[in-house]
Design a protein around this motif. Structure first.
Motif, PDB file in Angstrom:
ATOM      1  N   GLU A  57       0.819  -1.217   0.000  1.00  0.00           N
ATOM      2  CA  GLU A  57       0.000   0.000   0.000  1.00  0.00           C
ATOM      3  C   GLU A  57       0.851   1.265   0.000  1.00  0.00           C
ATOM      4  N   VAL A  58       1.945   1.246   0.769  1.00  0.00           N
ATOM      5  CA  VAL A  58       2.716   2.477   0.984  1.00  0.00           C
ATOM      6  C   VAL A  58       4.088   2.460   0.305  1.00  0.00           C
ATOM      7  N   ASN A  59       4.449   1.353  -0.328  1.00  0.00           N
ATOM      8  CA  ASN A  59       5.733   1.143  -0.998  1.00  0.00           C
ATOM      9  C   ASN A  59       6.830   0.821   0.013  1.00  0.00           C
ATOM     10  N   ARG A  60       7.061   1.705   0.958  1.00  0.00           N
ATOM     11  CA  ARG A  60       7.976   1.414   2.065  1.00  0.00           C
ATOM     12  C   ARG A  60       7.520   2.194   3.293  1.00  0.00           C
ATOM     13  N   ILE A  61       7.894   1.707   4.461  1.00  0.00           N
ATOM     14  CA  ILE A  61       7.410   2.275   5.714  1.00  0.00           C
ATOM     15  C   ILE A  61       8.473   3.219   6.278  1.00  0.00           C
ATOM     16  N   PRO A  62       8.115   4.453   6.619  1.00  0.00           N
ATOM     17  CA  PRO A  62       9.082   5.403   7.192  1.00  0.00           C
ATOM     18  C   PRO A  62       9.826   4.790   8.384  1.00  0.00           C
ATOM     19  N   GLU A  63      11.071   5.181   8.561  1.00  0.00           N
ATOM     20  CA  GLU A  63      11.926   4.525   9.540  1.00  0.00           C
ATOM     21  C   GLU A  63      11.408   4.649  10.968  1.00  0.00           C
ATOM     22  N   VAL A 109      12.878  -5.225   4.229  1.00  0.00           N
ATOM     23  CA  VAL A 109      11.730  -5.055   3.334  1.00  0.00           C
ATOM     24  C   VAL A 109      10.881  -3.865   3.778  1.00  0.00           C
ATOM     25  N   MET A 110      10.720  -3.680   5.077  1.00  0.00           N
ATOM     26  CA  MET A 110       9.926  -2.565   5.582  1.00  0.00           C
ATOM     27  C   MET A 110      10.491  -1.218   5.152  1.00  0.00           C
ATOM     28  N   VAL A 111      11.800  -1.051   5.285  1.00  0.00           N
ATOM     29  CA  VAL A 111      12.387   0.273   5.039  1.00  0.00           C
ATOM     30  C   VAL A 111      12.760   0.520   3.585  1.00  0.00           C
ATOM     31  N   THR A 112      12.818  -0.552   2.776  1.00  0.00           N
ATOM     32  CA  THR A 112      13.186  -0.370   1.366  1.00  0.00           C
ATOM     33  C   THR A 112      12.041  -0.683   0.404  1.00  0.00           C
ATOM     34  N   GLY A 113      11.094  -1.513   0.834  1.00  0.00           N
ATOM     35  CA  GLY A 113      10.021  -1.944  -0.058  1.00  0.00           C
ATOM     36  C   GLY A 113      10.441  -3.031  -1.019  1.00  0.00           C
ATOM     37  N   SER A 114      11.617  -3.617  -0.822  1.00  0.00           N
ATOM     38  CA  SER A 114      12.109  -4.678  -1.708  1.00  0.00           C
ATOM     39  C   SER A 114      12.830  -5.743  -0.888  1.00  0.00           C
ATOM     40  N   MET A 115      13.015  -6.927  -1.483  1.00  0.00           N
ATOM     41  CA  MET A 115      13.725  -8.012  -0.807  1.00  0.00           C
ATOM     42  C   MET A 115      15.234  -7.768  -0.873  1.00  0.00           C
ATOM     43  N   PRO A 116      15.970  -8.180   0.154  1.00  0.00           N
ATOM     44  CA  PRO A 116      17.421  -7.981   0.113  1.00  0.00           C
ATOM     45  C   PRO A 116      18.138  -8.912  -0.861  1.00  0.00           C
ATOM     46  N   TYR A 117      17.531 -10.089  -1.133  1.00  0.00           N
ATOM     47  CA  TYR A 117      18.178 -11.071  -2.009  1.00  0.00           C
ATOM     48  C   TYR A 117      17.141 -11.660  -2.967  1.00  0.00           C
TER      49      TYR A 117
END
Length: 276
Positions: A103-109, A203-211
């Motif tokens: 929904e938000v793409n990534r979550i603010p820190e 994933v929360m802070v970037t909106g993508s998987m690390p690997y």
């Protein structure tokens, strides 16, 4: 008598389908006996694999009966239907963490700190009881309407009898699985949970998987390398410093959950929340 008729006769009114797996389905219902909506997980014991019915399902039920924590989903009751289906009635949530991220793409820190501290509190509680989850992922982190964390799905959870005991069961989702498990080595299940938490926070802070987990052999090579962050993610250095040890390739160098809970990055988030 069908499952639906049994549950309706016990005062449960179905609202919606919440999800469906190979051997189970989850329905949202309004109960007569509780003051809030519930999620009912209906497990088909006949179609389920033998090891699931005889090993993993009993473990899950034992653990759900034992735990009592604000950020772990609560089980209300078990209903058995004709010995073939088991209905697990649990508290319901509004969405899961993956849906929130979509929904938000990534979550603010700052918000990520708040949500992550709730996860850490729950896992710290479990680890102190020598319970390991072994399937932590964004889909298994539920959020209430007030955005309170509720950890769910204890199908691969295990009560550790000896703190030095290593696990040998390959379980969980590859994207959240640490390298020692990918390689088929005996592993420390508590350090497994730490790795999974690190992936979730990334994933929360970037909106993508690390690997990229599409190829397990390549995944293991990627896990050896330093973390790479998307250029547009804007992840601050303190957050990177906090995430780095959670995703240490060597499990012995990963922190314990207690050390994670006491880290200044999380403590600062709690202080900001308290002041506001």
């Amino acid at each position: 008598m069908s499952v639906n008729n049994v549950l309706k006769g016990m005062g449960y009114k179905f609202i919606a389908e919440m999800g469906e797996g190979s051997f189970s389905q989850v329905k949202l219902a309004t109960p007569r006996k509780h003051h809030c909506n519930v999620a009912i997980k209906i497990v088909d014991r006949v179609k389920s694999p033998k090891d699931f019915v005889q090993k993993f399902l009993p473990r899950e039920l034992v653990i759900l009966r034992r735990v009592n924590h604000d950020h772990i989903v609560q089980m209300y009751e078990l209903i058995e239907v004709a010995g073939k289906r088991l209905c697990i009635v649990m508290e319901a949530a509004a969405k899961d963490l993956l849906q929130k991220i979509h929904e938000v793409n990534r979550i603010p820190e700052d918000q990520s700190k708040n949500l992550f501290s709730q996860m850490v509190s729950a896992i710290n509680y479990l680890h102190k009881m020598d319970i390991v989850h072994r399937d932590l992922k964004c889909e298994n982190i539920l959020l209430t309407a007030e955005e309170q964390v509720k950890i769910t799905d204890f199908g691969f959870a295990h009560c550790v009898q000896d703190p030095s005991e290593l696990s040998r069961t390959f379980c969980g989702s590859a994207a959240y699985t640490p390298p020692e498990v990918i390689m088929g080595m005996p592993y420390d299940p508590k350090k497994y949970d730490i790795w999974s938490l690190g992936v979730i926070l990334y994933v929360m802070v970037t909106g993508s998987m690390p690997y990229d987990e599409t190829n397990l052999r390549r995944l293991n090579r990627l896990q050896r390398k330093s973390l790479v962050y998307p250029d547009d993610a804007g992840v601050q250095e303190p957050s990177r410093v906090f995430i780095r040890p959670l995703l240490q390739y060597n499990s012995s160098t990963r922190p314990t959950i207690q050390q994670v809970a006491e880290h200044p990055w999380l403590q600062m988030g709690k202080s900001l929340k308290h002041k506001s």
